[in-house]
Design an enzyme around this catalytic site. Sequence first.
Site, PDB file in Angstrom:
ATOM      1  N   ARG A  60      15.039  -0.383  -9.330  1.00  0.00           N
ATOM      2  CA  ARG A  60      14.402  -1.816  -8.403  1.00  0.00           C
ATOM      3  C   ARG A  60      14.021  -2.105  -7.272  1.00  0.00           C
ATOM      4  NH1 ARG A  60      16.585  -2.477 -13.277  1.00  0.00           N
ATOM      5  NH2 ARG A  60      15.010  -2.960 -15.799  1.00  0.00           N
ATOM      6  N   LYS A  83       3.762  -1.961   3.566  1.00  0.00           N
ATOM      7  CA  LYS A  83       2.739  -1.839   3.086  1.00  0.00           C
ATOM      8  C   LYS A  83       3.577   0.460   2.295  1.00  0.00           C
ATOM      9  CE  LYS A  83      -1.045  -4.031   3.369  1.00  0.00           C
ATOM     10  NZ  LYS A  83      -2.869  -3.787   3.897  1.00  0.00           N
ATOM     11  N   GLU A  89      -6.258   4.272  14.732  1.00  0.00           N
ATOM     12  CA  GLU A  89      -5.657   2.884  14.846  1.00  0.00           C
ATOM     13  C   GLU A  89      -4.852   2.400  15.942  1.00  0.00           C
ATOM     14  OE1 GLU A  89      -5.458   1.755  11.910  1.00  0.00           O
ATOM     15  OE2 GLU A  89      -5.923   3.475   9.821  1.00  0.00           O
ATOM     16  N   LYS A 102       0.792  -5.712  15.794  1.00  0.00           N
ATOM     17  CA  LYS A 102       0.682  -5.851  14.059  1.00  0.00           C
ATOM     18  C   LYS A 102       1.971  -6.849  13.464  1.00  0.00           C
ATOM     19  CE  LYS A 102       0.555  -2.885  10.016  1.00  0.00           C
ATOM     20  NZ  LYS A 102       0.680  -1.981   9.595  1.00  0.00           N
ATOM     21  N   GLU A 114      -0.568 -10.214   3.103  1.00  0.00           N
ATOM     22  CA  GLU A 114      -2.031 -10.001   2.974  1.00  0.00           C
ATOM     23  C   GLU A 114      -2.964 -11.023   2.424  1.00  0.00           C
ATOM     24  OE1 GLU A 114      -3.104  -5.930   3.194  1.00  0.00           O
ATOM     25  OE2 GLU A 114      -5.510  -6.046   2.627  1.00  0.00           O
ATOM     26  N   ARG A 174      -3.849 -11.013   7.835  1.00  0.00           N
ATOM     27  CA  ARG A 174      -3.578  -9.551   7.788  1.00  0.00           C
ATOM     28  C   ARG A 174      -4.878  -8.892   7.611  1.00  0.00           C
ATOM     29  NH1 ARG A 174       2.188  -6.707   5.090  1.00  0.00           N
ATOM     30  NH2 ARG A 174       1.370  -4.073   6.211  1.00  0.00           N
ATOM     31  N   ASN A 181      -7.260  -4.403   8.892  1.00  0.00           N
ATOM     32  CA  ASN A 181      -8.390  -3.179   7.865  1.00  0.00           C
ATOM     33  C   ASN A 181      -9.692  -3.095   8.766  1.00  0.00           C
ATOM     34  OD1 ASN A 181      -7.430  -2.955   5.453  1.00  0.00           O
ATOM     35  ND2 ASN A 181      -7.672  -4.979   4.833  1.00  0.00           N
ATOM     36  N   HIS A 220     -12.252  -0.418   8.183  1.00  0.00           N
ATOM     37  CA  HIS A 220     -11.419   0.253   7.121  1.00  0.00           C
ATOM     38  C   HIS A 220     -11.684   0.145   6.412  1.00  0.00           C
ATOM     39  CE1 HIS A 220      -7.942   1.071   9.313  1.00  0.00           C
ATOM     40  NE2 HIS A 220      -7.001   1.475   8.365  1.00  0.00           N
ATOM     41  N   HIS A 263     -12.479   3.859   4.411  1.00  0.00           N
ATOM     42  CA  HIS A 263     -12.012   4.154   2.820  1.00  0.00           C
ATOM     43  C   HIS A 263     -13.255   4.922   2.919  1.00  0.00           C
ATOM     44  CE1 HIS A 263      -8.492   1.749   3.085  1.00  0.00           C
ATOM     45  NE2 HIS A 263      -8.158   2.517   3.996  1.00  0.00           N
ATOM     46  N   HIS A 314      -7.973  10.503   8.222  1.00  0.00           N
ATOM     47  CA  HIS A 314      -7.520   8.795   7.661  1.00  0.00           C
ATOM     48  C   HIS A 314      -8.031   8.357   9.116  1.00  0.00           C
ATOM     49  CE1 HIS A 314      -6.792   4.189   6.590  1.00  0.00           C
ATOM     50  NE2 HIS A 314      -6.254   4.261   7.536  1.00  0.00           N
TER      51      HIS A 314
HETATM   52  P1  NAD Z   1       0.639  12.449   7.759  1.00  0.00           P
HETATM   53  O1  NAD Z   1       1.856  11.815   7.375  1.00  0.00           O
HETATM   54  O2  NAD Z   1       0.283  13.686   6.684  1.00  0.00           O
HETATM   55  O3  NAD Z   1       0.924  13.667   9.216  1.00  0.00           O
HETATM   56  C1  NAD Z   1      -0.406  14.480   9.630  1.00  0.00           C
HETATM   57  C2  NAD Z   1       0.318  15.292   9.867  1.00  0.00           C
HETATM   58  O4  NAD Z   1       1.184  16.023  10.703  1.00  0.00           O
HETATM   59  C3  NAD Z   1       1.195  16.188   8.842  1.00  0.00           C
HETATM   60  O5  NAD Z   1       0.414  17.476   8.233  1.00  0.00           O
HETATM   61  C4  NAD Z   1       2.765  16.153   8.974  1.00  0.00           C
HETATM   62  O6  NAD Z   1       3.341  17.336   8.696  1.00  0.00           O
HETATM   63  C5  NAD Z   1       2.554  16.170  10.164  1.00  0.00           C
HETATM   64  N1  NAD Z   1       3.465  15.564  11.428  1.00  0.00           N
HETATM   65  C6  NAD Z   1       4.118  14.332  10.810  1.00  0.00           C
HETATM   66  N2  NAD Z   1       4.717  14.561  12.126  1.00  0.00           N
HETATM   67  C7  NAD Z   1       4.744  15.751  13.206  1.00  0.00           C
HETATM   68  C8  NAD Z   1       5.147  16.074  14.041  1.00  0.00           C
HETATM   69  N3  NAD Z   1       5.747  14.607  15.039  1.00  0.00           N
HETATM   70  N4  NAD Z   1       4.556  17.279  14.693  1.00  0.00           N
HETATM   71  C9  NAD Z   1       3.704  17.987  14.224  1.00  0.00           C
HETATM   72  N5  NAD Z   1       3.567  17.621  13.040  1.00  0.00           N
HETATM   73  C10 NAD Z   1       4.139  16.680  12.328  1.00  0.00           C
HETATM   74  O7  NAD Z   1      -0.639  11.286   7.693  1.00  0.00           O
HETATM   75  P2  NAD Z   1      -0.279  10.309   9.338  1.00  0.00           P
HETATM   76  O8  NAD Z   1      -2.086   9.958  10.000  1.00  0.00           O
HETATM   77  O9  NAD Z   1       0.712   9.828  10.459  1.00  0.00           O
HETATM   78  O10 NAD Z   1      -0.529   8.873   8.119  1.00  0.00           O
HETATM   79  C11 NAD Z   1      -2.175   9.112   7.514  1.00  0.00           C
HETATM   80  C12 NAD Z   1      -1.071   7.915   6.318  1.00  0.00           C
HETATM   81  O11 NAD Z   1      -1.008   7.084   6.313  1.00  0.00           O
HETATM   82  C13 NAD Z   1      -2.545   7.740   5.391  1.00  0.00           C
HETATM   83  O12 NAD Z   1      -1.757   8.073   3.810  1.00  0.00           O
HETATM   84  C14 NAD Z   1      -2.168   6.188   5.139  1.00  0.00           C
HETATM   85  O13 NAD Z   1      -3.335   5.695   4.492  1.00  0.00           O
HETATM   86  C15 NAD Z   1      -1.724   5.641   5.213  1.00  0.00           C
HETATM   87  N6  NAD Z   1      -1.070   4.613   5.711  1.00  0.00           N
HETATM   88  C16 NAD Z   1      -0.137   3.397   5.999  1.00  0.00           C
HETATM   89  C17 NAD Z   1      -1.083   2.545   6.371  1.00  0.00           C
HETATM   90  C18 NAD Z   1       0.416   1.341   5.996  1.00  0.00           C
HETATM   91  O14 NAD Z   1       0.386  -0.122   6.474  1.00  0.00           O
HETATM   92  N7  NAD Z   1       1.408   1.844   5.187  1.00  0.00           N
HETATM   93  C19 NAD Z   1      -0.793   2.008   7.671  1.00  0.00           C
HETATM   94  C20 NAD Z   1      -1.858   3.073   7.962  1.00  0.00           C
HETATM   95  C21 NAD Z   1      -1.955   4.632   7.285  1.00  0.00           C
HETATM   96 MG    MG Z   2      -5.116   3.215   8.828  1.00  0.00          MG
END
Ligand code: NAD
Ligand code: MG
Length: 356
Positions: A124, A146, A188, A224, A234, A238, A242, A245, A249, A261
């Site tokens: 939990r 999030k 972003e 942010k 949100e 907040r 988006n 987005h 999306h 993304h």
């Molecule tokens: P990701 O985590 O898939 O990373 C992209 C690729 O880069 C992966 O293959 C990873 O292994 C690799 N990688 C990571 N760090 C590295 C480094 N330092 N050197 C070499 N390779 C590296 O993708 P992302 O773009 O970081 O994140 C996308 C995700 O984030 C989506 O799922 C999206 O929905 C989510 N997201 C969440 C929020 C939130 O508020 N929680 C906001 C925006 C996006």
């Molecule tokens: Mg995003």
Amino acid sequence: MTDSIRTIPVRVQPSYDVSIGSGLLGRCGDYLAALLGQRKIAVLTDDTVAPLYLDTVTAALEGAGFTVCSHVFPAGEGHKDLSTLAELLEFLSSEHLTRTDCVAALGGGVVGDMAGFAAAVYLRGIRYVQLPTTLLAAVDSSVGGKTAVDLTAGKNLAGAFCQPAAVICDTDCLKTLPPDVFADGAAEAVKTGVLSDEGLFALFEDGTLTADPGEVIARCVAYKAGVVERDEKEQGERKLLNLGHTVGHAIEKCSGYAIPHGHAVAAGLAVIARSAETLGWTKEPIAGRIAACLAKNGLPTGTDFSAEALAEAALSDKKRAGGDITLVIPRKIGACQLRKVPVAELLPIIRAGLEA
Ligand code: NAD
Ligand code: MG
């Protein structure tokens, strides 16, 4: 940690700091020991990040007195699902983590979202820290609490609001990012500039992002953090985050998540900027400047999917409420507004952005 580190507080309950600087992964142990007390910590990461940074983090934590266990799962959005979440939860329980122990999410947004969700629901809720290694995670996903996994019907459809206890962003990690993954984060970050500050936006036009990423990350995080402080769950403001987005999306979904993304958000941002300008909702011409900035940062400025396909995909999105959809409309660089429109208007709005 030291003076060369930028620290941004996020004043939610309880509040936490985002630390940004060079070499922080190798120094995270003492900082976290002071914050959390030496305890057991489970480092969750993916199989791309693990060979690059897991040893550094493990040594830093063990050196500060933590008992460290780690679990590595396959990289990529395709693994941000319930079966990986189950694997993470089973791992935490097999390691007998208790409620006073802690999770560290070492990786990009996928790792952060999933490890954060695992921490939010395991027993939990146990504490977790974010160690973002992508630009996207640094400027966006590691801050704000999030957490989520994707379901078959769409992205992030199961999740929880759960703030981390700390975010430690080592800017050296950006050096190993493939250009496309770096660009995802730039999307972003550019979005944040369009939302908040023309001066920040200009840093993406003049190349500061690559020259001094710490400065850009700090400014994005500060914006942010303020939004999250004022509207953690949100309910209103907040939703501005988006920007780009709704269409973004939809693009991700239409591509079967083959388009990442950040790339999808960039195209979504370019489309909604053109829509807004075409429909007379902007205070000044902005679409050309936004598209040029995205292109300069290696990002797409449009999509081959039809307006019909995008509208249909967008309307199955979780953010639709009743007969209206809330869009984020750029008015000028640095100022956007929420605009509620009937769902039937979404198709012509998207069409205006594609055809302009
Ligand atoms: P990701 O985590 O898939 O990373 C992209 C690729 O880069 C992966 O293959 C990873 O292994 C690799 N990688 C990571 N760090 C590295 C480094 N330092 N050197 C070499 N390779 C590296 O993708 P992302 O773009 O970081 O994140 C996308 C995700 O984030 C989506 O799922 C999206 O929905 C989510 N997201 C969440 C929020 C939130 O508020 N929680 C906001 C925006 C996006
Ligand atoms: Mg995003």
